[in-house]
Design a protein around this motif. Structure first.
Motif, PDB file in Angstrom:
ATOM      1  N   LEU A   1      -7.721   7.487 -12.413  1.00  0.00           N
ATOM      2  CA  LEU A   1      -6.778   7.331 -11.215  1.00  0.00           C
ATOM      3  C   LEU A   1      -5.739   8.746 -11.521  1.00  0.00           C
ATOM      4  O   LEU A   1      -5.538   9.246 -10.239  1.00  0.00           O
ATOM      5  CB  LEU A   1      -6.119   6.218 -11.225  1.00  0.00           C
ATOM      6  CG  LEU A   1      -4.838   5.942 -10.215  1.00  0.00           C
ATOM      7  CD1 LEU A   1      -5.580   6.239  -8.759  1.00  0.00           C
ATOM      8  CD2 LEU A   1      -4.111   4.704 -10.226  1.00  0.00           C
TER       9      LEU A   1
ATOM     10  N   VAL B   1      -3.156   3.469  -3.154  1.00  0.00           N
ATOM     11  CA  VAL B   1      -3.350   2.413  -3.829  1.00  0.00           C
ATOM     12  C   VAL B   1      -2.722   1.127  -3.124  1.00  0.00           C
ATOM     13  O   VAL B   1      -1.754   1.098  -2.723  1.00  0.00           O
ATOM     14  CB  VAL B   1      -2.817   2.376  -5.237  1.00  0.00           C
ATOM     15  CG1 VAL B   1      -3.004   0.963  -5.883  1.00  0.00           C
ATOM     16  CG2 VAL B   1      -3.683   3.499  -6.033  1.00  0.00           C
TER      17      VAL B   1
ATOM     18  N   VAL C   1      -6.064  -5.143  -7.325  1.00  0.00           N
ATOM     19  CA  VAL C   1      -5.419  -3.963  -6.766  1.00  0.00           C
ATOM     20  C   VAL C   1      -6.495  -3.052  -6.426  1.00  0.00           C
ATOM     21  O   VAL C   1      -7.650  -2.982  -7.192  1.00  0.00           O
ATOM     22  CB  VAL C   1      -4.586  -3.275  -8.187  1.00  0.00           C
ATOM     23  CG1 VAL C   1      -5.518  -2.947  -9.334  1.00  0.00           C
ATOM     24  CG2 VAL C   1      -4.294  -1.752  -7.785  1.00  0.00           C
TER      25      VAL C   1
ATOM     26  N   LEU D   1      -8.069   0.558  -5.851  1.00  0.00           N
ATOM     27  CA  LEU D   1      -7.793   1.974  -6.191  1.00  0.00           C
ATOM     28  C   LEU D   1      -8.715   2.989  -4.944  1.00  0.00           C
ATOM     29  O   LEU D   1      -9.380   2.501  -4.449  1.00  0.00           O
ATOM     30  CB  LEU D   1      -8.049   2.516  -7.312  1.00  0.00           C
ATOM     31  CG  LEU D   1      -7.582   1.397  -8.513  1.00  0.00           C
ATOM     32  CD1 LEU D   1      -8.252   1.785 -10.033  1.00  0.00           C
ATOM     33  CD2 LEU D   1      -5.979   1.661  -8.288  1.00  0.00           C
TER      34      LEU D   1
ATOM     35  N   THR E   1       0.822  -1.176   0.028  1.00  0.00           N
ATOM     36  CA  THR E   1       0.265  -0.108   0.002  1.00  0.00           C
ATOM     37  C   THR E   1       1.044   1.299   0.071  1.00  0.00           C
ATOM     38  O   THR E   1       1.960   1.385   0.888  1.00  0.00           O
ATOM     39  CB  THR E   1      -0.887  -0.095   1.169  1.00  0.00           C
ATOM     40  OG1 THR E   1      -1.614  -1.038   1.203  1.00  0.00           O
ATOM     41  CG2 THR E   1      -1.831   1.267   1.336  1.00  0.00           C
TER      42      THR E   1
END
Length: 204
Positions: A129, A141, A150, A152, A8
């Motif tokens: 993004l 993220v 993943v 977001l 992260t």
């Protein structure tokens, strides 16, 4: 190779379609000793002005990019020559994952072999993004390789990570292909012993 399970981080956005490996690390630096780190060569020419000074406007030179371990890049990132030094420069700079619509094929595989997770996302998702990061540079993220997704920020949601199962296994364990092969040595030894027993003439 450092194992990758879950990362992260804030994200640095480096725009530029078709950013090739010579932009990631100029060829003249490939003779440098890797033991001294390739991070100082990362984006060497495009992050500096005409006088050779760091351009404060380049994304990785901004204070809010400090500590970012994930890069958002644009389409066909890592195209051009097959130089593995491009991945070395990213890895030595602490980059653990890359987000982009697409990557150069050889670069994509080199990244996997060196502990960096390249994540393909739809163009619209990457653009959304980029807008989110412009509004909130501290947005984070999460690249979760164990869960193969993943995550977001905000309403941008979760998206699958699609990579080869063997490469994923190597990354999760922090092993390169040779090291992974050694984990099967008991089975390899047993196979060879059985093969020789069935075909003794091979030992002549």
């Amino acid at each position: 190779m450092k194992a990758f399970t879950r990362e992260t981080s804030t994200v640095a956005y480096v725009p530029g379609v078709n950013c090739d490996t010579d932009q990631i690390i100029p060829g003249r630096f490939l003779k440098a000793d890797r033991a001294e780190g390739y991070d100082k060569f990362l984006f060497h020419d495009i992050r500096r002005d005409a006088d050779g000074n760091l351009d404060p406007g380049f994304p990785l030179n901004r204070p809010d990019a400090e500590g970012a371990r994930i890069l958002l890049v644009e389409d066909n990132f890592g195209c051009g020559s097959s130089r593995e030094g491009a991945v070395y420069a990213l890895a030595d700079a602490g980059i653990r994952a890359l987000l982009a619509p697409s990557f150069g094929d050889i670069f994509f595989n080199n990244a996997l072999k060196n502990g960096i997770v390249p994540v393909r996302l739809p163009v619209a998702t990457c653009e959304a993004l980029a807008d989110r990061l412009a509004a909130d540079p501290q947005a984070t993220v999460t690249v979760d390789l164990e869960a193969a997704q993943v995550i977001l920020p905000g309403d941008l949601g979760a998206h699958p990570i699609t990579i080869d199962a063997f490469a994923r296994d190597c990354l999760l364990q922090g092993l390169d292909e040779i090291e992974m092969t050694f984990t099967y040595m008991d089975r390899i030894t047993a196979f060879e012993a059985e093969r020789m027993a069935r075909n003794p003439w091979l030992g002549r």
